[in-house]
Enzyme design. Sequence first.
Site, PDB file in Angstrom:
ATOM      1  CG  PHE A  26      17.098  40.379 114.393  1.00 53.77           C
ATOM      2  CD1 PHE A  26      17.865  41.087 113.832  1.00 53.77           C
ATOM      3  CD2 PHE A  26      17.271  39.120 114.497  1.00 53.77           C
ATOM      4  CE1 PHE A  26      19.182  40.344 113.283  1.00 53.77           C
ATOM      5  CE2 PHE A  26      18.075  38.217 114.330  1.00 53.77           C
ATOM      6  CZ  PHE A  26      19.150  38.977 113.510  1.00 53.77           C
ATOM      7  CB  SER A  63      23.910  45.203 116.364  1.00 53.31           C
ATOM      8  OG  SER A  63      24.815  44.469 115.513  1.00 53.31           O
ATOM      9  CG  ASP A  64      20.805  39.275 116.483  1.00 57.01           C
ATOM     10  OD1 ASP A  64      21.773  38.646 116.071  1.00 57.01           O
ATOM     11  OD2 ASP A  64      19.591  38.745 116.754  1.00 57.01           O
ATOM     12  CE1 TYR A  65      26.259  36.392 111.288  1.00 51.84           C
ATOM     13  CE2 TYR A  65      25.166  37.658 109.427  1.00 51.84           C
ATOM     14  CZ  TYR A  65      26.199  36.731 109.953  1.00 51.84           C
ATOM     15  OH  TYR A  65      26.832  36.173 109.091  1.00 51.84           O
ATOM     16  CB  SER A  73      19.895  44.290 113.901  1.00 55.23           C
ATOM     17  OG  SER A  73      20.774  44.623 114.970  1.00 55.23           O
TER      18      SER A  73
END
Length: 738
Positions: free
Chosen positions: A252, A283-285, A287
Site C-alpha cells: 500500500f 495489487s493489494d486491496y 491499491s
Amino acid sequence: MKRISLVFLTVVCVLLAAIAPARSQRPRDVEQQVNALLAQMTLAEKLGQLQQLDGEANGNYRPEHVELARKGLLGSTLNVRGAQKTNELQRVAVNESRLKIPLLFGFDVIHGYRTIFPIPVGEAASWDPTLAERSAAVAAQEANNAGLRWTFAPMLDIARDPRWGRITEGAGEDPFLGAAFGAARVRGFQGADYSAPDKVLACAKHWVAYGAAEGGRDYNTTEVSENTLREIYFPPFKAAIDAGVGTLMSSFNAINGVPATSNAFVLTKVLRDEWKFDGFVVSDYTSVRELINHGVAANEEQAAAAALNAGVDMEMVSRSYNQFGPKLLEQRKISLATIDEAVRRILRIKFRLGLFDRPYTDEASEPQSLLRPASLSLAREIAARSMVLLKNDRNVLPLPNNVKSIAVIGPLADDRRAPLGWWAGDGREENTITPLAGLKAKVSPQTMVLYAKGSDVTGDSTAGFEQAVAVAKQSDVAVVFVGETHEMVGEAASRSTLDLPGRQLDLVKAVQATGKPTVVVLVNGRPLAIGWIVDNVPAILESWMGGSQSGNAVADVLFGDVNPGGKLPVTFPRSVGQVPIYYNHMNTGRPPEPENRYTSKYYDVPWTPLFPFGYGLSYTTFKLSNLQLSAPRIRSADRLTVSVEVENAGTRAGDEVVQLYVRDVVASMTRPVKELKGFQRVTLQPGEKRRVEFTLTGDHLAFWNRDLRFVVEPGEFRVMVGSNSRDVIEAKFEVVER
Ligand code: BGC
C-alpha cells in the site's frame, strides 16, 4: 471449400484446445498452452483475467461473480471459500464460459486455515524454520480441501517499529531470520509442486518496505534508501523467489515518493529484470485506485495505466483495468503487449497450479481434512516452541506438579479470540483452548485452579480486582494473563504506546502486592514496554497469540513438560520513545557512553532495549565457549568455518539457539554494529556439550556500496556468537584482496 475446411479445422482445434485438459506441467508445454489460450482471447477476456473480486465475509460468492465468470470476465476471487461454494462458482467458469479458464480462489491463510498456529512473529520466535514449513503445510492442506488454491502469505515485511500492528504478521526485524522463515513458509505452502492436492500457491507480500511506515502508522509513506531496501527489506522476498514463490502482492505504501503499486523500479527493474521472476503480481486491496489518493494519478484511468505499466498484473477489488483498459489501449497509454504479458503471467501460474486439470475440490473430504489430531498436536508443539521465557527469578517456573492451588487471573486467561490473532483464517473460537482450559486439563485432580478475570484488556474498571486479589491470596501461585486483544494488532491497528492497555498493569500490581509468587504470561502481537513488570515480577513468559492450542501449550511450558527455548525475533523497547530500536543499527560518531553527556543516548531512559533481539531464557542454563575460526585470514571467495562449544550446564534437557553475528569493522560506508548471519536451535541433555558449526561465505560479508554494487571490502571483520544479540563472545578475522 478450402476456406470452409480451414474454418472447420480451426473451430475444431479451438474447441479441442478449450476442452482438452492440460496434462503436463513441463515448462515448455505450459508456455505453449498459455500462448495458445492467449491467442484466442478477446480484449475483454484478457482484462477479465486481470480482475480479482472480493466475496462475502462468510465465504459466499456474490451473484455478480456468477455473471462475470460466465462471460469469462473474472480471473480470481478472494475470501470465497469452502469446497461447495468454490465448486459452484468454478463450474460456471469452467462449463459456461467461452474459454473455460478456471478461477483462482485466494484467501488470507496467514497462520492456519482452521487449525490456527501461532501468529507469525511468534512462530519466528521458535528460531526453527522447519516448524514454519510444517505449519504452512497443514494450512495448505486444510485450505486446499476447502477449495482454496492460493494464500496471501507469507507476509515478509521487516518491521522495526512495534507501533505498527502488522509486525504481528511477519518474522520480526531481521532480514536473515525473515528470509529463512519466508523461504520455509513458501516451501510449506507450495511444496515441490503446488499443483498437488494438499498444496496452495503462495504470495510473498507486501512488496515492499511496507513495514517502514513512518510513525508506525499503517499505510503511511516510507523513505528508505536503495541501500537499505536492498539490505533490509528485499532479502526475504529474494529468498521467497528462490524458494519458488508463484506470486507477489504489491504494498500500500509509497517508497521514496513512488507508491509501490506504480513503482516500476521494484516491480519491474528488480523483480523482473534482476531477479527474473516469472509469476504474477497482484495489487493489494484497492491499491490501484488508491494511486489517486497518493496523488500520482488524477483519476482511475491514470491509476490503471500507472499500475499496469509499472508491473502490477492483477487488480484486487478496484476495477480500473477493466473499466479503462480498452480506452487506455486505444489512446496508446498502455500497450497490448503489456496486457498480454500480464495475462500470460497469470495463465502461466494457473497452468502450473494444475487448475485446468483439477479445477474442483472434493467436497466429501473437506470435513475430515480440518482440525486433524496430527494438525492440532503440531499446533500445540509449535505454540510451545515459540514461547519465550523472559524472566525466571528464584526458579518460580516451572510450576511443581504437586502445586496445591493456582490462581489463574487476567482478561486473557479465558479469552478464546485473542490467541487466534488478527488474521485467523477460518479459525473458530469454539476450537480454541484457552490458558484456563489448558491449565485445568494439565493439573492433577488434587490441584485447585481458581479463576478471576480481574479486568478487561481495555477500559478503566477495577471492579474485578478484589476478586483477583482474593483468589491470589487463596493460592500457592498466581499466573496473570495480560496483553492485547486481537483487534489491537494486525492491519490498521497501529498503537501510539506500547504499554499494557487499560488497567492491566494495575491488576498485575495488585496481584503482586499479595506477596504470592506471581507469573505474568503475555498474550500479545507486538513487543510491549513492560518495565515495571520486569523490575518487580519474578517470572515472565511471552506466549504471543499462540493459536488454537495455545492454552495447552502454555500449560506445557508452565509445568515444564516443554522447556521454553524461543528467542525474541524483535527487540523489546523500554518505552515507545526509543522506537525505532533494532539490534542491527549503525554505529554513530558518538556511541553511547554512560558518563559522557555528549554521546548518543537519552536523557531519561537508558539507550539499551528492555530485551535485546535474540533474547530468551530456559529452565536450564547454557554456556558458550571456545569460539574457533578455520582461518585468521580469508579471501572473499573463500569459506570461513566458525564453531563454538555449547554446553547445557543445568539439570534439565533444553534448547539453545546459538546465534552468529558479524561486523564489518571499517568499510566505505557505515555498517551495522552486528548482523545475524547464522543460527541453530539445538537440544542438549543435562551436561551435554556440543560443537556447533557455521559457514560464512562472501555473501554473508558483502554489502551494497555507494555505487549500489554488492561487494565484500577487504579489512577486519568481527564475528560474534551468542545466545542473544547482546551477550556474545567474539573473534576477529581479516578479508584480504584476492
Ligand atoms: C491486506 C493484505 C491482504 C488483503 C486481502 C489487505 O487489506 O493488506 O495483506 O492480503 O487485504 O485480504
